[in-house]
Write a protein that holds these residues in place. Sequence first.
Motif, mmCIF file in Angstrom:
data_model
loop_
_atom_site.group_PDB
_atom_site.id
_atom_site.type_symbol
_atom_site.label_atom_id
_atom_site.label_comp_id
_atom_site.label_asym_id
_atom_site.label_seq_id
_atom_site.Cartn_x
_atom_site.Cartn_y
_atom_site.Cartn_z
ATOM 1 N N LYS A 126 -34.928 -14.507 54.031
ATOM 2 C CA LYS A 126 -35.252 -12.784 53.778
ATOM 3 C C LYS A 126 -34.204 -11.682 53.759
ATOM 4 O O LYS A 126 -33.336 -11.717 53.771
ATOM 5 C CB LYS A 126 -35.323 -13.077 55.739
ATOM 6 C CG LYS A 126 -35.823 -12.098 56.251
ATOM 7 C CD LYS A 126 -36.471 -12.450 57.587
ATOM 8 C CE LYS A 126 -37.298 -10.784 58.121
ATOM 9 N NZ LYS A 126 -37.670 -11.059 59.315
ATOM 10 N N ASN A 127 -34.597 -10.771 53.580
ATOM 11 C CA ASN A 127 -33.550 -9.392 52.949
ATOM 12 C C ASN A 127 -32.993 -9.514 52.511
ATOM 13 O O ASN A 127 -31.627 -9.201 52.501
ATOM 14 C CB ASN A 127 -33.050 -8.887 54.318
ATOM 15 C CG ASN A 127 -33.539 -8.163 55.469
ATOM 16 O OD1 ASN A 127 -34.332 -8.181 55.395
ATOM 17 N ND2 ASN A 127 -33.480 -9.131 56.273
ATOM 18 N N THR A 128 -33.885 -10.753 50.414
ATOM 19 C CA THR A 128 -33.019 -10.795 49.647
ATOM 20 C C THR A 128 -34.022 -10.601 48.224
ATOM 21 O O THR A 128 -34.965 -10.760 48.746
ATOM 22 C CB THR A 128 -32.756 -12.357 49.630
ATOM 23 O OG1 THR A 128 -33.408 -13.169 49.627
ATOM 24 C CG2 THR A 128 -31.893 -12.956 50.318
ATOM 25 N N GLU A 129 -33.286 -10.096 47.072
ATOM 26 C CA GLU A 129 -34.350 -10.151 45.751
ATOM 27 C C GLU A 129 -35.650 -11.039 46.120
ATOM 28 O O GLU A 129 -36.512 -11.420 45.550
ATOM 29 C CB GLU A 129 -34.097 -9.897 45.089
ATOM 30 C CG GLU A 129 -33.737 -8.473 44.946
ATOM 31 C CD GLU A 129 -32.329 -8.176 43.581
ATOM 32 O OE1 GLU A 129 -33.102 -9.155 42.406
ATOM 33 O OE2 GLU A 129 -31.242 -7.258 43.383
ATOM 34 N N TYR A 130 -35.153 -12.321 46.452
ATOM 35 C CA TYR A 130 -35.778 -13.649 46.224
ATOM 36 C C TYR A 130 -36.761 -14.262 47.173
ATOM 37 O O TYR A 130 -36.760 -15.042 47.774
ATOM 38 C CB TYR A 130 -34.964 -14.686 45.208
ATOM 39 C CG TYR A 130 -34.471 -14.414 44.437
ATOM 40 C CD1 TYR A 130 -35.293 -13.881 43.383
ATOM 41 C CD2 TYR A 130 -33.532 -15.221 43.925
ATOM 42 C CE1 TYR A 130 -34.922 -13.773 42.016
ATOM 43 C CE2 TYR A 130 -33.228 -15.523 42.447
ATOM 44 C CZ TYR A 130 -33.785 -14.636 41.417
ATOM 45 O OH TYR A 130 -33.750 -14.851 40.233
ATOM 46 N N GLU A 131 -37.001 -13.303 48.708
ATOM 47 C CA GLU A 131 -37.462 -13.334 49.814
ATOM 48 C C GLU A 131 -38.667 -13.920 49.452
ATOM 49 O O GLU A 131 -38.791 -14.700 50.438
ATOM 50 C CB GLU A 131 -37.392 -12.438 51.215
ATOM 51 C CG GLU A 131 -38.023 -11.143 50.735
ATOM 52 C CD GLU A 131 -37.598 -10.709 51.863
ATOM 53 O OE1 GLU A 131 -37.815 -10.509 53.275
ATOM 54 O OE2 GLU A 131 -37.582 -9.755 51.965
ATOM 55 N N ASN A 132 -39.287 -13.652 48.176
ATOM 56 C CA ASN A 132 -40.978 -13.825 48.394
ATOM 57 C C ASN A 132 -40.711 -14.715 47.605
ATOM 58 O O ASN A 132 -42.169 -15.082 47.098
ATOM 59 C CB ASN A 132 -41.884 -12.629 48.318
ATOM 60 C CG ASN A 132 -41.278 -11.769 49.453
ATOM 61 O OD1 ASN A 132 -42.037 -12.250 50.665
ATOM 62 N ND2 ASN A 132 -41.431 -10.474 48.826
ATOM 63 N N VAL A 133 -40.122 -15.872 46.682
ATOM 64 C CA VAL A 133 -40.581 -16.168 45.701
ATOM 65 C C VAL A 133 -40.616 -17.530 46.464
ATOM 66 O O VAL A 133 -40.457 -17.793 47.816
ATOM 67 C CB VAL A 133 -39.437 -16.954 44.644
ATOM 68 C CG1 VAL A 133 -39.274 -15.205 44.239
ATOM 69 C CG2 VAL A 133 -38.013 -17.046 45.536
ATOM 70 N N SER A 134 -41.239 -18.811 45.461
ATOM 71 C CA SER A 134 -41.094 -20.206 46.359
ATOM 72 C C SER A 134 -40.424 -20.904 45.405
ATOM 73 O O SER A 134 -39.794 -20.721 44.543
ATOM 74 C CB SER A 134 -42.389 -20.550 45.535
ATOM 75 O OG SER A 134 -43.572 -20.408 45.888
ATOM 76 N N PRO A 135 -39.997 -21.895 46.296
ATOM 77 C CA PRO A 135 -38.495 -22.403 46.075
ATOM 78 C C PRO A 135 -39.617 -23.827 44.938
ATOM 79 O O PRO A 135 -40.099 -23.625 44.813
ATOM 80 C CB PRO A 135 -38.812 -23.916 47.370
ATOM 81 C CG PRO A 135 -39.994 -23.206 48.106
ATOM 82 C CD PRO A 135 -40.006 -21.668 48.090
ATOM 83 N N PRO A 136 -37.767 -24.259 43.860
ATOM 84 C CA PRO A 136 -38.485 -25.011 42.505
ATOM 85 C C PRO A 136 -40.051 -25.785 43.365
ATOM 86 O O PRO A 136 -39.635 -26.456 44.857
ATOM 87 C CB PRO A 136 -37.091 -25.235 42.585
ATOM 88 C CG PRO A 136 -36.388 -25.140 43.503
ATOM 89 C CD PRO A 136 -37.234 -24.273 44.564
ATOM 90 N N ASN A 137 -41.211 -26.100 42.549
ATOM 91 C CA ASN A 137 -42.093 -27.007 42.942
ATOM 92 C C ASN A 137 -41.125 -28.579 42.361
ATOM 93 O O ASN A 137 -39.990 -28.636 41.863
ATOM 94 C CB ASN A 137 -42.925 -27.082 41.185
ATOM 95 C CG ASN A 137 -43.580 -28.154 41.134
ATOM 96 O OD1 ASN A 137 -42.952 -29.593 40.880
ATOM 97 N ND2 ASN A 137 -45.018 -28.059 41.493
ATOM 98 N N LEU A 138 -41.805 -29.348 43.556
ATOM 99 C CA LEU A 138 -40.743 -30.508 43.726
ATOM 100 C C LEU A 138 -41.009 -31.419 42.853
ATOM 101 O O LEU A 138 -39.940 -32.248 42.716
ATOM 102 C CB LEU A 138 -41.656 -31.284 44.926
ATOM 103 C CG LEU A 138 -41.336 -30.483 46.737
ATOM 104 C CD1 LEU A 138 -42.272 -30.857 47.676
ATOM 105 C CD2 LEU A 138 -39.758 -30.712 46.799
ATOM 106 N N ASP A 139 -41.782 -31.154 41.959
ATOM 107 C CA ASP A 139 -42.358 -32.437 40.705
ATOM 108 C C ASP A 139 -41.180 -31.994 39.772
ATOM 109 O O ASP A 139 -40.491 -32.914 39.147
ATOM 110 C CB ASP A 139 -43.368 -32.753 40.003
ATOM 111 C CG ASP A 139 -44.627 -33.470 41.047
ATOM 112 O OD1 ASP A 139 -43.727 -34.330 41.751
ATOM 113 O OD2 ASP A 139 -45.384 -33.514 40.490
ATOM 114 N N LYS A 140 -40.827 -30.831 39.779
ATOM 115 C CA LYS A 140 -39.964 -30.265 38.514
ATOM 116 C C LYS A 140 -38.483 -30.339 38.891
ATOM 117 O O LYS A 140 -37.545 -31.281 38.678
ATOM 118 C CB LYS A 140 -40.704 -29.004 38.421
ATOM 119 C CG LYS A 140 -41.829 -28.977 37.280
ATOM 120 C CD LYS A 140 -41.456 -27.342 37.440
ATOM 121 C CE LYS A 140 -43.230 -27.013 36.365
ATOM 122 N NZ LYS A 140 -43.383 -25.648 36.594
ATOM 123 N N LEU A 141 -38.888 -30.639 40.639
ATOM 124 C CA LEU A 141 -37.525 -31.058 40.851
ATOM 125 C C LEU A 141 -36.619 -32.169 40.842
ATOM 126 O O LEU A 141 -35.429 -32.938 40.512
ATOM 127 C CB LEU A 141 -36.720 -29.907 42.933
ATOM 128 C CG LEU A 141 -35.736 -30.123 43.620
ATOM 129 C CD1 LEU A 141 -36.046 -29.141 44.625
ATOM 130 C CD2 LEU A 141 -35.411 -31.720 44.396
#
Length: 288
Positions: A203-218
């Motif tokens: 929250k309150n960062t430029e990336y607050e609304n992005v999704s964390p990495p896809n779990l298969d890719k991770l």
Amino acid sequence: MNISSKMKSALEIKNRNFGNKIEFSYPNETLAISTTNDSCNLNCAHCNGHYLKNMTPIDSYNEKVKTRNISSMLLSGGCSFEGDVPINSHVETLKKLKKEGYKLNAHLGLMDEESIKNVCKYIDVVSFDLVFDKETINEVYKIDKNKEDYIETYENIKKYTNVAPHICIGLKGGEIKGEYEIIDYLSQNPPEKVTFIVLIPTKNTEYENVSPPNLDKLADVLCEARIKLPNTQINLGCMRPRGMYRKKLDNIALQCGVNKIVLPSKSAKEKALEMDMIIFETKECCVL
């Protein structure tokens, strides 16, 4: 190779080289200290100074150690515009901490060699974030640096103390970008330990609304690390999303052959027992 085959292969490598065991770390005995209080010049896209607020200012550590059983310190802080953490102005405190018997882990950032030499006399291990993708460095940290700057600093730190490289999966707004290149680089001269962390949309960062990495890719990144670094201890660090994502991630990490998980979810314990793993518990920061 599909992801399930790769996970199977990674787990076999881990079991062959380390045995069927897992370490769960609950770092209550490590005190996180900030050398800059809650200020940082960079206001990075993924953090914006948020995580400094949970740290103890370096001038106040005495009060904390009176109330908690502390055996080690994680020294960190906000970065300068050059990308270094100004720990070198606290050398006298480092000397004092070592004299008092604490183990010291530190984030130095892109520190110059002379300062590294000066500081690392008192540091047991440095946790060093490796970032190779130029776009990621510019977008996240807002600094004009490149992978050569990170390699140079990493190699300099290795001259003076132990270093545990850290790789943030999905650092560029949840995208996988540059992680494989870092693993290939590390495979040329494998470290004793490497820690993976995962982007937390904060929250309150430029990336607050992005999704964390896809779990298969991770999972593929973790497997690649285990396959390319068969004798390196692989940690899943404390900086990773919470909730259902963490539960799924921790279970996947076990199957990808990691050696240690910091603050594991309850389901990770259940999964480890289901996999007949021998569980060890520790109370310090993952690289100590």
